[in-house]
Write a protein that holds these residues in place. Structure first.
Motif, PDB file in Angstrom:
ATOM      1  N   PRO A 132      41.246 -17.955 -26.959  1.00  0.00           N
ATOM      2  CA  PRO A 132      42.639 -17.962 -27.091  1.00  0.00           C
ATOM      3  C   PRO A 132      43.121 -16.570 -27.221  1.00  0.00           C
ATOM      4  N   LEU A 133      42.410 -15.792 -28.068  1.00  0.00           N
ATOM      5  CA  LEU A 133      42.775 -14.329 -28.424  1.00  0.00           C
ATOM      6  C   LEU A 133      42.746 -13.535 -27.237  1.00  0.00           C
ATOM      7  N   PHE A 134      41.861 -13.766 -26.417  1.00  0.00           N
ATOM      8  CA  PHE A 134      41.545 -12.889 -25.187  1.00  0.00           C
ATOM      9  C   PHE A 134      42.847 -13.273 -24.173  1.00  0.00           C
ATOM     10  N   ARG A 135      43.388 -14.594 -24.342  1.00  0.00           N
ATOM     11  CA  ARG A 135      44.498 -14.836 -23.488  1.00  0.00           C
ATOM     12  C   ARG A 135      45.844 -14.314 -24.046  1.00  0.00           C
ATOM     13  N   GLY A 136      45.980 -13.861 -25.368  1.00  0.00           N
ATOM     14  CA  GLY A 136      47.069 -13.332 -25.769  1.00  0.00           C
ATOM     15  C   GLY A 136      47.685 -14.581 -26.763  1.00  0.00           C
ATOM     16  N   GLU A 137      47.047 -15.369 -27.068  1.00  0.00           N
ATOM     17  CA  GLU A 137      47.370 -16.505 -27.898  1.00  0.00           C
ATOM     18  C   GLU A 137      46.983 -16.277 -29.250  1.00  0.00           C
TER      19      GLU A 137
END
Length: 487
Positions: free
Chosen positions: A373-378
Motif C-alpha cells: 500500500p505504501l508503494f501506491r501512495g496509501e
C-alpha cells in the motif's frame, strides 16, 4: 532534531540524488526481463550498519554513492526498525516473519551474558538457531518456482541450504568472518562453504563475484538472492588504502569521531552493492527486480555513534533498533519518495509474498504487514510494534557507553512497545517504565510517564496483553548470585 526536521533534510538530499542518478537511469533496461513475469527479489541485509552511516542520510564522512543512487531510485524509510537489537534474532524474525517469542531466538549464544553478580534475574534460555519446522520466505519462494541463493552471513544454523536456498555462498552458523577457525576478511578464509581464494583477496568482493555468477545462471527465471556479505561487522579489517583515505578525512574534525577503518569498510560495502545493481542494469534485469536494502540492527556504538539516536547495537533505544531501509522497484515504487511510516523487517516476508503473487500457506503465522500500500501512495493502518528481550546482553566495556542506564549491560530483560510517536520501555528486574515521544524527542532523553500516566498505562496494558497472546516468557526467578555491589 525532531522527526519533521529530519524528514525535510532527507527530502532535500533525495532531490539532489535524483539529479545525480538521472544520467545512469538512461541506461537502465527497458521493459520486463524476457521470459519472466514475477519480479526478481534482491534482499541486501548489511551487518551492523548504522542508521546515519550513509550519504543519503546526510553523512559528509561516509562515502556511499551507489547506495545513495539506489535511494534516489526508490523509497527511503526514515522510521524503519530491526525486530531485534542484534544479529541472530533480527535475522530469524526476518526469515520467519514472526516475533522473537515465536522463534525463541532472543540473542546470540547464551542469554546469561555478563557477570552473574550483576544479574538480578535468571534469564529465559535462548534458542540459537532457527528450527527446521519454520517455513522461511526462501522456502516459499523456492516452492513457488524461484531460484534461490544465500550469499554471506547466515547465523541461523549450519547451512542455509536446509531452509530454502538452492545455493549457499559462504553461509554457516558463524556470526562474523573471524569466528572460530575462520580466517577473516582477507583470504585465506577457511570457510567450508566458499572455495579458497588467492591470498589477500577481500571476502566481500569475492562473495559479490559469486553472487553475480549465481545471477548469471538464472537468466529467464525469477530469483531470490539474500545478499548478506558479513561486512561491516567486526573485526574491523579494511583495505589499507581506503583506511588511509578516511584517516585523512578525520583531520580537523571534532571529537567522538567514527572509526576510519569502519568507514573504509562502509565504502567497500557500497562499491559491492554498486556491482550488483550495475550487473542487473547491464543484464536488462533491473526493471523487474524488487530491491530491499537494510541493516540487521543498529550501529556499533564504539565505531560509529548515531546521534541524535540513543545508544547502539544491543540496546532497545532507537540507536540499537532503528535502521536504514530503501526499497527500489522500478515502475512500482516512486523514485525519490520518502516515508515516515514506522515499519520493521517483519514486514519483508508479507511484502515479498504479495509482490511475487504467492499465497500465504494456511496456518502460517505472519506478524508483519505488506508494504505494497505504501508503494501506491496509501497509508498503513496504525499498529503497535513490539520488541521482547527476556535476556541479558553485556556492555562491550563497563561504562563505555554513557547512553545506557547502567555500566554493565546494553540490554537487561524487558519489552518495548511503540504506537504512533509513543514508545514505552518496561524492564523486568525492577518494573521500571520509561515513556518517550519520538516526534519531539527522537533521542529518548525525556521520560514522560509522570506527565502522561494514562498514555503510559494504556501502552503498558497493551504490552502485557500482547505477551499473553504470544506466550512471551517473562523471567521472574531471582539470581542467588546477584550482589548490589562488587566486593
Amino acid at each position: 532534531m525532531n522527526y519533521y526536521t529530519r524528514m525535510k533534510g532527507i527530502s532535500v538530499i533525495m532531490a539532489g540524488l535524483l539529479l545525480l542518478s538521472a544520467g545512469s537511469m538512461v541506461h537502465a533496461s527497458e521493459g520486463m526481463e524476457a521470459g519472466t513475469s514475477r519480479p526478481n527479489i534482491l534482499l541486501i541485509n548489511i551487518d551492523d550498519l548504522g542508521w546515519k552511516d550513509l550519504g543519503y542520510m546526510g553523512s559528509s564522512y561516509y562515502e556511499t554513492p551507489n547506495v545513495d543512487r539506489l535511494a534516489a531510485r526508490g523509497m527511503v524509510f526514515s522510521q524503519a526498525y530491526a525486530s531485534a537489537a542484534n544479529c541472530a534474532p533480527s535475522r530469524a524474525a526476518l526469515f520467519s516473519g514472526m516475533w522473537t517469542p515465536r522463534t525463541g531466538i532472543y540473542t546470540v549464544a547464551n542469554s546469561d551474558r555478563g557477570k552473574s553478580i550483576h544479574r538480578k534475574l535468571i534469564p529465559t534460555p535462548n534458542t540459537e538457531y532457527l528450527a527446521d519446522s519454520v517455513l522461511t520466505i526462501a522456502e516459499l519462494l523456492q516452492q513457488g518456482g524461484y531460484r534461490t541463493a544465500h550469499a554471506g552471513k547466515w547465523h541461523l544454523g549450519e547451512d542455509p541450504a536446509d531452509q530454502g536456498f538452492e545455493v549457499n555462498i559462504a553461509g554457516l552458523e558463524a556470526g562474523n568472518p573471524s569466528a572460530g577457525e575462520l580466517g577473516g576478511y582477507f583470504a585465506p578464509y577457511n570457510n567450508p562453504y566458499l572455495e579458497e581464494g588467492p591470498e589477500g583477496e577481500y571476502l566481500t568482493d569475492r562473495i559479490t563475484s559469486e553472487a553475480i555468477s549465481f545471477l548469471e545462471s538464472t537468466r529467464g527465471q525469477p530469483f531470490f538472492l539474500n545478499y548478506a556479505p558479513y561486512i561491516v561487522h567486526t573485526p574491523i579489517q579494511p583495505k589499507e588504502k581506503l583506511k588511509l583515505k578516511y584517516e585523512q578525512k578525520l583531520k580537523g574534525r571534532s571529537a567522538n569521531n567514527p572509526d576510519p577503518g569502519y568507514a573504509a569498510m562502509v565504502e567497500t560495502m557500497d562499491a559491492n552493492v554498486g556491482r550488483l545493481v550495475d550487473y542487473l542494469m547491464q543484464a536488462g534485469r533491473f526493471e523487474n527486480t524488487l530491491i530491499i536494502f537494510t541493516s540487521d540492527n543498529g550501529g556499533l556504538y564504539r565505531v560509529s555513534r548515531q546521534e541524535p539516536l540513543r545508544a547502539g547495537k544491543g540496546a532497545y533505544y532507537e540507536g540499537g533498533i532503528r535502521v536504514p531501509l530503501i526499497i527500489c522497484w522500478p515502475g512500482r515504487v516512486a523514485a525519490g519518495s520518502v516515508t515516515g511510516e514506522p515499519v520493521t523487517n517483519l514486514d519483508f516476508y508479507p511484502t515479498i509474498l504479495a509482490a511475487s503473487g504467492l499465497e500465504k500457506p494456511a496456518g502460517k503465522v505472519l506478524d508483519g504487514t505488506s508494504l505494497l500500500p505504501l508503494f501506491r501512495g496509501e497509508r498503513l493502518n496504525e499498529r503497535y510494534l513490539y520488541w521482547h528481550f527476556p535476556i541479558y546482553l553485556q556492555a562491550y566495556k563497563p561504562g563505555a557507553n554513557p547512553d545506557l542506564p547502567d555500566p554493565y549491560f546494553r540490554t537487561r530483560p524487558g519489552s518495548v512497545i511503540r504506537k504512533g510517536p509513543w514508545k514505552l520501555h518496561e524492564y523486568f528486574e525492577d518494573g521500571r517504565i520509561e515513556l518517550y515521544n519520538l516526534e519531539t524527542d527522537i533521542g529518548e532523553r525525556k521520560d514522560l510517564k509522570e506527565l502522561y500516566p494514562e498514555r503510559a498505562g494504556a501502552l503498558y496494558r497493551q504490552l502485557k496483553q500482547w505477551r499473553r497472546q504470544t506466550g512471551a516468557p517473562v523471567p521472574t526467578e531471582r539470581n542467588p548470585r546477584y550482589r548490589k555491589k562488587e566486593e
